[in-house]
Design a protein around this motif. Structure first.
Motif, PDB file in Angstrom:
ATOM      1  N   PRO A  89       0.803  -1.216   0.000  1.00  0.00           N
ATOM      2  CA  PRO A  89       0.000   0.000   0.000  1.00  0.00           C
ATOM      3  C   PRO A  89       0.840   1.272   0.000  1.00  0.00           C
ATOM      4  CG  PRO A  89       0.144  -0.868   2.212  1.00  0.00           C
ATOM      5  CD  PRO A  89       0.873  -1.834   1.321  1.00  0.00           C
ATOM      6  N   THR A  90       0.232   2.335  -0.490  1.00  0.00           N
ATOM      7  CA  THR A  90       0.810   3.662  -0.355  1.00  0.00           C
ATOM      8  C   THR A  90       0.160   4.304   0.871  1.00  0.00           C
ATOM      9  OG1 THR A  90      -0.846   4.585  -1.865  1.00  0.00           O
ATOM     10  CG2 THR A  90       1.251   3.879  -2.828  1.00  0.00           C
ATOM     11  N   GLY A  91       0.466   5.555   1.108  1.00  0.00           N
ATOM     12  CA  GLY A  91      -0.106   6.255   2.250  1.00  0.00           C
ATOM     13  C   GLY A  91       0.990   6.891   3.071  1.00  0.00           C
ATOM     14  N   PRO A  92       0.671   7.339   4.266  1.00  0.00           N
ATOM     15  CA  PRO A  92       1.673   7.998   5.103  1.00  0.00           C
ATOM     16  C   PRO A  92       2.925   7.134   5.286  1.00  0.00           C
ATOM     17  CG  PRO A  92      -0.504   8.265   6.060  1.00  0.00           C
ATOM     18  CD  PRO A  92      -0.637   7.302   4.914  1.00  0.00           C
ATOM     19  N   GLY A  93       4.082   7.656   4.864  1.00  0.00           N
ATOM     20  CA  GLY A  93       5.343   6.925   4.977  1.00  0.00           C
ATOM     21  C   GLY A  93       5.527   5.831   3.945  1.00  0.00           C
ATOM     22  N   ARG A  94       4.618   5.724   2.971  1.00  0.00           N
ATOM     23  CA  ARG A  94       4.654   4.658   1.955  1.00  0.00           C
ATOM     24  C   ARG A  94       4.492   5.312   0.584  1.00  0.00           C
ATOM     25  NH1 ARG A  94       3.456  -0.530   3.913  1.00  0.00           N
ATOM     26  NH2 ARG A  94       3.348  -0.576   6.162  1.00  0.00           N
ATOM     27  N   ASP A 131      -7.700   2.313  -4.789  1.00  0.00           N
ATOM     28  CA  ASP A 131      -7.748   2.592  -3.354  1.00  0.00           C
ATOM     29  C   ASP A 131      -9.189   2.654  -2.866  1.00  0.00           C
ATOM     30  OD1 ASP A 131      -4.983   2.931  -3.254  1.00  0.00           O
ATOM     31  OD2 ASP A 131      -5.065   5.120  -3.095  1.00  0.00           O
ATOM     32  N   ALA A 132      -9.403   2.256  -1.639  1.00  0.00           N
ATOM     33  CA  ALA A 132     -10.706   2.449  -1.003  1.00  0.00           C
ATOM     34  C   ALA A 132     -10.872   3.913  -0.604  1.00  0.00           C
ATOM     35  CB  ALA A 132     -10.836   1.551   0.221  1.00  0.00           C
ATOM     36  N   ASP A 133      -9.793   4.514  -0.088  1.00  0.00           N
ATOM     37  CA  ASP A 133      -9.838   5.914   0.343  1.00  0.00           C
ATOM     38  C   ASP A 133      -8.416   6.476   0.312  1.00  0.00           C
ATOM     39  OD1 ASP A 133     -10.105   8.387   1.558  1.00  0.00           O
ATOM     40  OD2 ASP A 133     -11.112   7.616   3.349  1.00  0.00           O
ATOM     41  N   SER A 134      -8.094   7.190  -0.747  1.00  0.00           N
ATOM     42  CA  SER A 134      -6.736   7.704  -0.938  1.00  0.00           C
ATOM     43  C   SER A 134      -6.336   8.766   0.072  1.00  0.00           C
ATOM     44  CB  SER A 134      -6.581   8.277  -2.357  1.00  0.00           C
ATOM     45  OG  SER A 134      -6.786   7.271  -3.315  1.00  0.00           O
ATOM     46  N   SER A 135      -7.285   9.377   0.755  1.00  0.00           N
ATOM     47  CA  SER A 135      -6.957  10.417   1.738  1.00  0.00           C
ATOM     48  C   SER A 135      -6.880   9.870   3.161  1.00  0.00           C
ATOM     49  CB  SER A 135      -7.984  11.552   1.669  1.00  0.00           C
ATOM     50  OG  SER A 135      -9.266  11.071   2.039  1.00  0.00           O
ATOM     51  N   SER A 136      -7.113   8.591   3.330  1.00  0.00           N
ATOM     52  CA  SER A 136      -7.110   7.984   4.659  1.00  0.00           C
ATOM     53  C   SER A 136      -5.704   7.979   5.263  1.00  0.00           C
ATOM     54  CB  SER A 136      -7.627   6.548   4.573  1.00  0.00           C
ATOM     55  OG  SER A 136      -7.515   5.908   5.830  1.00  0.00           O
ATOM     56  N   ALA A 137      -5.646   8.141   6.566  1.00  0.00           N
ATOM     57  CA  ALA A 137      -4.380   8.028   7.279  1.00  0.00           C
ATOM     58  C   ALA A 137      -3.963   6.561   7.426  1.00  0.00           C
ATOM     59  CB  ALA A 137      -4.489   8.673   8.654  1.00  0.00           C
ATOM     60  N   SER A 138      -4.859   5.646   7.109  1.00  0.00           N
ATOM     61  CA  SER A 138      -4.580   4.213   7.211  1.00  0.00           C
ATOM     62  C   SER A 138      -4.099   3.666   5.875  1.00  0.00           C
ATOM     63  CB  SER A 138      -5.838   3.453   7.632  1.00  0.00           C
ATOM     64  OG  SER A 138      -5.626   2.065   7.517  1.00  0.00           O
ATOM     65  N   PHE A 139      -2.932   3.035   5.877  1.00  0.00           N
ATOM     66  CA  PHE A 139      -2.438   2.431   4.643  1.00  0.00           C
ATOM     67  C   PHE A 139      -3.348   1.307   4.169  1.00  0.00           C
ATOM     68  CE2 PHE A 139      -0.135  -0.174   7.818  1.00  0.00           C
ATOM     69  CZ  PHE A 139      -0.390  -1.452   7.356  1.00  0.00           C
ATOM     70  N   GLU A 140      -4.147   0.744   5.046  1.00  0.00           N
ATOM     71  CA  GLU A 140      -5.055  -0.344   4.670  1.00  0.00           C
ATOM     72  C   GLU A 140      -6.055   0.078   3.596  1.00  0.00           C
ATOM     73  OE1 GLU A 140      -4.975  -3.491   5.429  1.00  0.00           O
ATOM     74  OE2 GLU A 140      -3.500  -3.438   7.025  1.00  0.00           O
ATOM     75  N   SER A 141      -6.246   1.354   3.411  1.00  0.00           N
ATOM     76  CA  SER A 141      -7.192   1.856   2.410  1.00  0.00           C
ATOM     77  C   SER A 141      -6.522   2.235   1.094  1.00  0.00           C
ATOM     78  CB  SER A 141      -7.919   3.090   2.972  1.00  0.00           C
ATOM     79  OG  SER A 141      -8.667   2.741   4.100  1.00  0.00           O
ATOM     80  N   GLN A 142      -5.209   1.974   0.955  1.00  0.00           N
ATOM     81  CA  GLN A 142      -4.480   2.510  -0.194  1.00  0.00           C
ATOM     82  C   GLN A 142      -3.611   1.479  -0.918  1.00  0.00           C
ATOM     83  OE1 GLN A 142      -2.977   6.551   0.376  1.00  0.00           O
ATOM     84  NE2 GLN A 142      -3.810   6.457   2.453  1.00  0.00           N
ATOM     85  N   TYR A 143      -4.132   0.286  -1.101  1.00  0.00           N
ATOM     86  CA  TYR A 143      -3.402  -0.749  -1.833  1.00  0.00           C
ATOM     87  C   TYR A 143      -3.487  -0.586  -3.351  1.00  0.00           C
ATOM     88  CZ  TYR A 143      -2.493  -3.756   2.180  1.00  0.00           C
ATOM     89  OH  TYR A 143      -2.018  -4.270   3.351  1.00  0.00           O
ATOM     90  N   GLN A 193      -5.670   5.773  -7.520  1.00  0.00           N
ATOM     91  CA  GLN A 193      -6.277   6.458  -6.389  1.00  0.00           C
ATOM     92  C   GLN A 193      -7.784   6.199  -6.422  1.00  0.00           C
ATOM     93  OE1 GLN A 193      -5.130  10.576  -6.614  1.00  0.00           O
ATOM     94  NE2 GLN A 193      -2.951  10.059  -6.665  1.00  0.00           N
ATOM     95  N   ASP A 194      -8.485   6.591  -5.373  1.00  0.00           N
ATOM     96  CA  ASP A 194      -9.920   6.321  -5.302  1.00  0.00           C
ATOM     97  C   ASP A 194     -10.722   7.049  -6.377  1.00  0.00           C
ATOM     98  OD1 ASP A 194      -9.806   8.875  -4.183  1.00  0.00           O
ATOM     99  OD2 ASP A 194     -10.575   8.254  -2.230  1.00  0.00           O
ATOM    100  N   ASP A 195     -10.148   8.070  -7.024  1.00  0.00           N
ATOM    101  CA  ASP A 195     -10.828   8.761  -8.127  1.00  0.00           C
ATOM    102  C   ASP A 195     -10.403   8.205  -9.498  1.00  0.00           C
ATOM    103  OD1 ASP A 195      -8.260   9.742  -8.482  1.00  0.00           O
ATOM    104  OD2 ASP A 195      -8.830  11.861  -8.328  1.00  0.00           O
TER     105      ASP A 195
END
Length: 159
Positions: A82-87, A122-134, A138-140
């Protein structure tokens, strides 16, 4: 080990004959405490080693405990980073390329006949959780760099 041993003791021929394939979920550098190497070359090498170790372990250690022969196919039913904070997007693209390439290289050795990246979007590209950004997008539905890498690998390896 206990599940595989149980299958070996109780599954028998009917169980093995009913198998078309067995799925493996492999997520390098996702849930363990080991951070991915920051150098792209080292990251590619470590990812390839992770994937080969996962394939080898399942085929050579666990399948025999359950009496599953080499003729039963192995699928990468879920693989991702996943991407996201620190990824970063770059890390995702590097891991994807290294993982897919490693699986392609090992498919004959381990009888791998299927591969799935977890997730397309992604389920939610703006989420602080990497679990939503595999996702590879992006979600759009804006493609991440890994989307282009995956598309190129599909074209290359499906000839």
């Amino acid at each position: 080990c206990r599940v595989w041993q149980y299958l070996g003791r109780h599954g028998g021929r009917r169980f093995v004959d009913a198998l078309d394939w067995v799925g493996l979920d492999a997520f390098p550098f996702t849930w363990n405490s080991t951070a991915p190497p920051s150098n792209p070359g080292a990251l590619s090498t470590a990812t390839a080693r992770f994937m080969d170790g996962a394939l080898h372990g399942l085929r050579s250690t666990y399948f025999p405990l359950a009496g599953i022969p080499h003729s039963v196919a192995l699928h990468l039913s879920e693989n991702g980073y996943p991407t996201g904070p620190g990824r970063s997007y770059a890390t995702q693209a590097t891991i994807l390329k290294a993982a897919v390439t490693a699986v392609d290289r090992a498919r004959g050795t381990y009888n791998v006949t299927g591969y799935r990246w977890f997730d397309l979007r992604d389920a939610d590209s703006s989420s602080a959780s990497f679990e939503s950004q595999y996702g590879l997008m992006q979600d759009d539905y804006t493609p991440k760099p890994a989307f282009g890498v995956y598309r190129a690998l599909v074209a290359e390896f499906s000839r």
